[in-house]
Motif scaffolding. Structure first.
Motif, mmCIF file in Angstrom:
data_model
loop_
_atom_site.group_PDB
_atom_site.id
_atom_site.type_symbol
_atom_site.label_atom_id
_atom_site.label_comp_id
_atom_site.label_asym_id
_atom_site.label_seq_id
_atom_site.Cartn_x
_atom_site.Cartn_y
_atom_site.Cartn_z
ATOM 1 N N THR A 149 16.747 -7.141 -8.299
ATOM 2 C CA THR A 149 17.335 -6.114 -9.154
ATOM 3 C C THR A 149 18.821 -5.990 -8.843
ATOM 4 O O THR A 149 19.301 -6.478 -7.815
ATOM 5 N N ALA A 150 19.542 -5.299 -9.714
ATOM 6 C CA ALA A 150 20.970 -5.090 -9.488
ATOM 7 C C ALA A 150 21.209 -4.334 -8.181
ATOM 8 O O ALA A 150 22.148 -4.639 -7.440
ATOM 9 N N ASN A 151 20.356 -3.351 -7.889
ATOM 10 C CA ASN A 151 20.505 -2.611 -6.627
ATOM 11 C C ASN A 151 20.281 -3.510 -5.418
ATOM 12 O O ASN A 151 21.004 -3.416 -4.429
ATOM 13 N N GLN A 152 19.271 -4.373 -5.485
ATOM 14 C CA GLN A 152 19.003 -5.280 -4.368
ATOM 15 C C GLN A 152 20.173 -6.247 -4.161
ATOM 16 O O GLN A 152 20.575 -6.493 -3.024
ATOM 17 N N ILE A 153 20.704 -6.767 -5.244
ATOM 18 C CA ILE A 153 21.845 -7.679 -5.138
ATOM 19 C C ILE A 153 23.048 -6.933 -4.579
ATOM 20 O O ILE A 153 23.754 -7.440 -3.704
ATOM 21 N N SER A 154 23.266 -5.720 -5.063
ATOM 22 C CA SER A 154 24.364 -4.898 -4.590
ATOM 23 C C SER A 154 24.274 -4.680 -3.090
ATOM 24 O O SER A 154 25.260 -4.841 -2.364
ATOM 25 N N ASN A 155 23.089 -4.346 -2.610
ATOM 26 C CA ASN A 155 22.896 -4.122 -1.177
ATOM 27 C C ASN A 155 23.037 -5.419 -0.382
ATOM 28 O O ASN A 155 23.626 -5.426 0.702
ATOM 29 N N THR A 156 22.513 -6.503 -0.900
ATOM 30 C CA THR A 156 22.553 -7.785 -0.201
ATOM 31 C C THR A 156 23.982 -8.300 -0.048
ATOM 32 O O THR A 156 24.367 -8.779 1.017
ATOM 33 N N LEU A 157 24.768 -8.193 -1.111
ATOM 34 C CA LEU A 157 26.118 -8.758 -1.102
ATOM 35 C C LEU A 157 27.210 -7.740 -0.776
ATOM 36 O O LEU A 157 28.388 -8.097 -0.755
ATOM 37 N N ASN A 158 26.810 -6.497 -0.539
ATOM 38 C CA ASN A 158 27.775 -5.432 -0.240
ATOM 39 C C ASN A 158 28.842 -5.292 -1.326
ATOM 40 O O ASN A 158 30.038 -5.244 -1.062
ATOM 41 N N ILE A 159 28.378 -5.256 -2.568
ATOM 42 C CA ILE A 159 29.265 -5.002 -3.698
ATOM 43 C C ILE A 159 28.626 -3.902 -4.536
ATOM 44 O O ILE A 159 27.441 -3.624 -4.409
ATOM 45 N N SER A 160 29.429 -3.281 -5.380
ATOM 46 C CA SER A 160 28.900 -2.165 -6.171
ATOM 47 C C SER A 160 27.945 -2.667 -7.245
ATOM 48 O O SER A 160 28.002 -3.820 -7.669
ATOM 49 N N ARG A 161 27.090 -1.765 -7.684
ATOM 50 C CA ARG A 161 26.129 -2.095 -8.748
ATOM 51 C C ARG A 161 26.872 -2.463 -10.030
ATOM 52 O O ARG A 161 26.474 -3.360 -10.763
#
Length: 184
Positions: A149-161
């Motif tokens: 999900t966008a949230n998971q990617i955001s958390n994984t890559l340390n970038i905003s949603r």
């Protein structure tokens, strides 16, 4: 072996490049079931799915000293399994026909052309994705190939949603433009 279970995938891959079979076994055990389900969902044959996943891990072991992972091990092994599945499907479609089979074929069967079109479309998609900036490629692949999900990617890559959504939108827009000419 418990010590190896606590190590990250990257640490295990580093040990594998040094011929550590216990580290390999740990990664194998960690991903076998997930990759089997992935292969089974497409192939619909437990035997073929096991063969595909086994081949993926064997190839990884053979290339262990020269392999350089661009992304995570999970992304790597999932991609290898995906391409092994496609190869297995392509090979299955190349089975020789026997005379008895020819009498029952539908003269209006366009499956070969559809398969060729599918291969061409797949190549077009991959080539278009490769033209994207690295970060955009990574976000798109994590979203579409890994199902994050966008949230998971955001958390994984340390970038905003919002950044994740912008990368995905850019990738989709680029694909639409590129594939628009494909369908014309």
């Amino acid at each position: 072996m418990d010590l190896f279970k606590k190590l990250s995938d990257e640490e295990l891959v580093a040990l594998i490049t040094e011929n550590n079979s216990k580290a390999f076994r740990t990664l194998y055990d960690r991903y076998w079931d997930r990759m089997l389900v992935k292969a089974l969902s497409t192939l619909q044959s437990h035997e073929l799915a096991e063969e595909v996943v086994q081949d993926a891990f064997i190839n990884f072991w053979r290339r262990r000293q020269t392999i350089q992972l661009k992304y995570s091990f999970h992304t790597y092994i999932a991609s290898v399994v995906k391409y092994e599945v496609m190869t297995k499907l392509a090979n299955r479609n190349k089975q020789p026909l026997f005379i008895e089979d020819i009498a029952f074929t539908n003269p209006a069967d366009h499956s070969t052309q559809q398969w060729l079109d599918f291969d061409e479309l797949k190549d077009q998609i991959q080539n278009t994705i490769l033209t994207l900036p690295d970060k955009c490629q990574l976000v798109f692949r994590l979203s579409r190939e890994e199902g994050l999900t966008a949230n998971q990617i955001s958390n994984t890559l340390n970038i905003s949603r919002k950044t994740v959504e912008a990368h995905i939108s850019k990738a989709i827009k680029t694909l639409r433009i590129s594939l628009g000419s494909f369908f014309m």
